[in-house]
Design a protein around this motif. Sequence first.
Motif, short mmCIF file in Angstrom:
data_model
loop_
_atom_site.label_atom_id
_atom_site.label_comp_id
_atom_site.label_asym_id
_atom_site.label_seq_id
_atom_site.Cartn_x
_atom_site.Cartn_y
_atom_site.Cartn_z
N ALA A 97 12.47 -24.56 -21.08
CA ALA A 97 12.32 -23.15 -21.44
C ALA A 97 10.87 -22.89 -21.83
O ALA A 97 10.23 -23.73 -22.48
N HIS A 98 10.37 -21.74 -21.43
CA HIS A 98 9.06 -21.26 -21.85
C HIS A 98 9.31 -19.99 -22.66
O HIS A 98 9.90 -19.03 -22.15
N PRO A 144 8.31 -8.05 -32.19
CA PRO A 144 6.97 -8.26 -31.63
C PRO A 144 6.61 -7.16 -30.62
O PRO A 144 7.43 -6.31 -30.29
N LYS A 145 5.39 -7.23 -30.12
CA LYS A 145 4.95 -6.29 -29.08
C LYS A 145 5.56 -6.63 -27.73
O LYS A 145 5.61 -5.77 -26.84
N GLY A 146 6.00 -7.85 -27.58
CA GLY A 146 6.64 -8.26 -26.33
C GLY A 146 7.22 -9.65 -26.46
O GLY A 146 6.76 -10.45 -27.28
N VAL A 147 8.25 -9.91 -25.68
CA VAL A 147 8.91 -11.22 -25.65
C VAL A 147 9.06 -11.65 -24.20
O VAL A 147 9.34 -10.82 -23.32
N ALA A 148 8.89 -12.94 -23.96
CA ALA A 148 9.13 -13.50 -22.63
C ALA A 148 9.89 -14.81 -22.78
O ALA A 148 9.49 -15.67 -23.56
N VAL A 149 10.98 -14.93 -22.05
CA VAL A 149 11.74 -16.18 -22.02
C VAL A 149 11.99 -16.51 -20.55
O VAL A 149 12.55 -15.70 -19.80
N ILE A 150 11.54 -17.67 -20.14
CA ILE A 150 11.75 -18.15 -18.77
C ILE A 150 12.39 -19.52 -18.86
O ILE A 150 11.89 -20.40 -19.56
#
Length: 200
Positions: A97-98, A144-150
């Motif tokens: 996961a990233h 937060p201002k943005g979230v990313a889950v890959i």
Amino acid sequence: MSEDFDLNDPINIEGMKHVRGLLEYIGEDVGREGLKETPARVLAAMHEHFSGYKEDPRDHLEKTFEEVEGYDEVVLVSDIDVHSHCEHHMVPFVGKAHVAYIPRGRVVGLSKLARVVEGYAKRLQVQEKLTMQIANAIEEVLDPKGVAVIIQCQHFCMCHRGVHKPNSWTTTSKLTGAFMNNPSSRLELFQLIGMNKSSD
């Protein structure tokens, strides 16, 4: 076996009966030497594999730090090991996961992001839901201002049964806020993940 796993607990005694029933179902002799302790071992393993049901992973995000000199750029923890189990077949899926976010005035300890991943992964899952749960937790608690889950995983239900495609990988992603709406933030995210990959 872990110290908090009590073989004499009535629920564990009942669970071992079910494991013996499954062994008999597949045609095994539950009395043979190699299987005598298998029901207890299976339950102890399940106790560990599915420990995520005993916690709220969002709790790991509650303690934050604000003395970060106004840092408001990408925070990325990449290549977090994922070990989970498919809720359709109860077989493993494993991968990486990233997880990234852009803080809004406060940051969380880096290990806490990995703990959130683990907390949701140690349940019966589908990868799509796992991805969403991690992203939603970070979004809701940290704002937060943005979230990313890959997440990129190999699923044993595809690799070792069914279509038998051992080289297949499944990728899922959830982007919010700046990662979704700002192309430069999204590009930076993918470049950072790529840099980490190339340094392996």
